[in-house]
Design a protein around this motif. Sequence first.
Motif, mmCIF file in Angstrom:
data_model
loop_
_atom_site.group_PDB
_atom_site.id
_atom_site.type_symbol
_atom_site.label_atom_id
_atom_site.label_comp_id
_atom_site.label_asym_id
_atom_site.label_seq_id
_atom_site.Cartn_x
_atom_site.Cartn_y
_atom_site.Cartn_z
ATOM 1 N N LYS A 1 -10.931 0.617 32.923
ATOM 2 C CA LYS A 1 -12.030 -0.253 33.383
ATOM 3 C C LYS A 1 -12.787 -0.877 32.215
ATOM 4 O O LYS A 1 -13.001 -2.091 32.174
ATOM 5 C CB LYS A 1 -13.017 0.548 34.265
ATOM 6 C CG LYS A 1 -12.390 1.153 35.497
ATOM 7 C CD LYS A 1 -13.405 1.897 36.338
ATOM 8 C CE LYS A 1 -13.956 3.155 35.667
ATOM 9 N NZ LYS A 1 -12.920 4.199 35.453
ATOM 10 N N THR A 2 -13.176 -0.024 31.250
ATOM 11 C CA THR A 2 -13.968 -0.533 30.128
ATOM 12 C C THR A 2 -13.109 -1.435 29.238
ATOM 13 O O THR A 2 -13.583 -2.440 28.706
ATOM 14 C CB THR A 2 -14.580 0.636 29.334
ATOM 15 O OG1 THR A 2 -15.320 1.454 30.252
ATOM 16 C CG2 THR A 2 -15.525 0.146 28.259
ATOM 17 N N THR A 3 -11.829 -1.080 29.106
ATOM 18 C CA THR A 3 -10.908 -1.915 28.327
ATOM 19 C C THR A 3 -10.837 -3.315 28.939
ATOM 20 O O THR A 3 -10.939 -4.328 28.235
ATOM 21 C CB THR A 3 -9.500 -1.267 28.318
ATOM 22 O OG1 THR A 3 -9.626 0.065 27.829
ATOM 23 C CG2 THR A 3 -8.538 -2.041 27.461
ATOM 24 N N ASN B 1 -17.939 0.651 24.008
ATOM 25 C CA ASN B 1 -17.216 1.851 23.647
ATOM 26 C C ASN B 1 -16.512 2.419 24.879
ATOM 27 O O ASN B 1 -17.144 2.738 25.875
ATOM 28 C CB ASN B 1 -18.239 2.862 23.105
ATOM 29 C CG ASN B 1 -17.567 4.123 22.630
ATOM 30 O OD1 ASN B 1 -16.354 4.298 22.781
ATOM 31 N ND2 ASN B 1 -18.363 5.006 22.043
ATOM 32 N N THR B 2 -15.171 2.553 24.780
ATOM 33 C CA THR B 2 -14.443 3.040 25.951
ATOM 34 C C THR B 2 -14.695 4.537 26.182
ATOM 35 O O THR B 2 -14.394 5.058 27.239
ATOM 36 C CB THR B 2 -12.920 2.807 25.820
ATOM 37 O OG1 THR B 2 -12.477 3.381 24.604
ATOM 38 C CG2 THR B 2 -12.577 1.337 25.844
ATOM 39 N N GLU B 3 -15.233 5.210 25.166
ATOM 40 C CA GLU B 3 -15.522 6.642 25.332
ATOM 41 C C GLU B 3 -16.792 6.863 26.146
ATOM 42 O O GLU B 3 -17.000 7.926 26.722
ATOM 43 C CB GLU B 3 -15.720 7.312 23.963
ATOM 44 C CG GLU B 3 -14.517 7.269 23.051
ATOM 45 C CD GLU B 3 -13.352 8.031 23.638
ATOM 46 O OE1 GLU B 3 -13.557 9.180 24.046
ATOM 47 O OE2 GLU B 3 -12.237 7.455 23.707
ATOM 48 N N SER B 4 -17.640 5.854 26.157
ATOM 49 C CA SER B 4 -18.945 6.053 26.783
ATOM 50 C C SER B 4 -18.874 5.891 28.288
ATOM 51 O O SER B 4 -18.085 5.111 28.817
ATOM 52 C CB SER B 4 -19.932 5.039 26.192
ATOM 53 O OG SER B 4 -20.916 4.719 27.125
ATOM 54 N N LEU B 5 -19.680 6.648 28.994
ATOM 55 C CA LEU B 5 -19.648 6.584 30.454
ATOM 56 C C LEU B 5 -20.857 5.843 31.013
ATOM 57 O O LEU B 5 -21.122 5.879 32.203
ATOM 58 C CB LEU B 5 -19.580 7.997 31.050
ATOM 59 C CG LEU B 5 -18.254 8.728 30.829
ATOM 60 C CD1 LEU B 5 -18.291 10.115 31.433
ATOM 61 C CD2 LEU B 5 -17.086 7.943 31.407
ATOM 62 N N ILE C 1 -19.768 -6.167 35.849
ATOM 63 C CA ILE C 1 -20.456 -4.896 35.764
ATOM 64 C C ILE C 1 -19.421 -3.778 35.801
ATOM 65 O O ILE C 1 -18.728 -3.595 36.799
ATOM 66 C CB ILE C 1 -21.447 -4.750 36.942
ATOM 67 C CG1 ILE C 1 -22.440 -5.915 36.894
ATOM 68 C CG2 ILE C 1 -22.193 -3.414 36.872
ATOM 69 C CD1 ILE C 1 -23.004 -6.288 38.227
ATOM 70 N N ASP C 2 -19.284 -3.097 34.658
ATOM 71 C CA ASP C 2 -18.381 -1.938 34.570
ATOM 72 C C ASP C 2 -19.263 -0.731 34.861
ATOM 73 O O ASP C 2 -20.126 -0.388 34.062
ATOM 74 C CB ASP C 2 -17.795 -1.895 33.144
ATOM 75 C CG ASP C 2 -17.149 -0.561 32.795
ATOM 76 O OD1 ASP C 2 -16.822 0.212 33.725
ATOM 77 O OD2 ASP C 2 -16.981 -0.287 31.589
ATOM 78 N N ILE C 3 -19.061 -0.117 36.027
ATOM 79 C CA ILE C 3 -20.023 0.899 36.453
ATOM 80 C C ILE C 3 -19.951 2.183 35.626
ATOM 81 O O ILE C 3 -20.815 3.037 35.722
ATOM 82 C CB ILE C 3 -19.883 1.252 37.946
ATOM 83 C CG1 ILE C 3 -18.449 1.675 38.247
ATOM 84 C CG2 ILE C 3 -20.305 0.078 38.814
ATOM 85 C CD1 ILE C 3 -18.308 2.323 39.596
HETATM 86 MG MG LIG Z 1 -15.188 3.340 31.004
#
Ligand SMILES: [Mg+2]
Length: 363
Positions: free
Chosen positions: A15-17, A28-32, A66-68
Amino acid sequence: MSVDIGIIGLAKSGKTTIFNALTKGKANTESLTPNIGMSKVPEPRLKMLADVLHPKRVVPAEARYIDIGASVKGMAKDEAISGQLLNRLSSVEALINVVRAFTDDRIPHVEGSLDVERDIATIDLELAFSDLAIIDRRRERINISLKGAKQPERQSLLHEQELLNKIKADLEKEVPIREQRLTPDEVRTIANYQFLSAKPILIVVNIGEDQLPQAETLEAELNSRYWRPKCRLITLCGKLEMELAQLDNSDAEGFRIELGIKESGLDRTIRASYELLGLISFFSIASDEVKAWSIQSGTNALKAAGKIHSDMERGFIRAEVISYNDLMKCSSLAEARKKGLLRLEGKSYIVQDGDVITFLFNI
Ligand SMILES: [Mg+2]
Ligand SMILES: Nc1nc2c(ncn2[C@@H]2O[C@H](COP(=O)(O)OP(=O)(O)OP(=O)(O)O)[C@@H](O)[C@H]2O)c(=O)[nH]1
């Protein structure tokens, strides 16, 4: 005003990618934590218009993503999460469901194995759970209100109750609201609830770089098996698109040609979302500025003016309209005017894709 699109999916589906690919972002793809970003809607006609009209500024339309920042799986079970996610998602116009198809042993699949259709169904079920919870709460309130209600309020409550019961029964048969046959009246009745399974959905199948040569076949095959109303499916290599999004356009284009990718991920996603939402573009010209706008196909000139500014809608007099194609046959707006290609249209004129419009209004 932008078009708002929510990005959902299972954990670690990309999703973040994909968010980064669409917004040229570096989240940051590590972050939630949730990410919100804008992207310019690709519109090749803007450049051509600029060549003829020579405005000081050219402004593309924008989409907001919006990436939740969380998996929607299990959200219905946890009221705190579901409340937060619902707040963020309920107002978006469309959803993107990112489904993992890439293989990477270092990143275990949350469901233990790759299965695109299972994951699509899992997300649909979560959306349905969320809607069912809203329906149940509303049904309880209706029951309470009915006790003291007099006509005509009683009639309208009973009417709504009946509709919610029908929708609930279909949801329990795993038919998302977007696939249920509702009359325009029924759609209006439930519009305020902003049900998640009612929203148009774009399924982005996130493939690995090794699957690129099969991307088109895979997309065609999945589409033939998975055709649904208010739903589109595309394949995209999220990781690669994210990397390309960080390059300048000409470098990215060079890599795309080498890799045999015909259209950028952003272009394809926007095109599919626009089709899904029935959106078209028109262009406004005013004070040395050409701007692109996205509106629902079938919108009249009055509402299109309101999209730009509420004053324009309130003080609407007329719209001076020329189609993009007609304007391209001329070397300037003045020439188009001389040739009689500009039309004066009233409030109820239905704006067409590519219309170039000067709104006349007073305030
Ligand atoms: Mg993500
Ligand atoms: N090999 C490969 N890895 C990918 C691809 N897309 C994403 N990833 C990796 O998969 C991991 C998860 O990607 P994210 O974009 O963080 O996924 P997410 O859905 O946002 O994850 P959460 O927010 O933690 O649920 C990251 O390490 C990415 O680099 C891909 O196409 N190929």
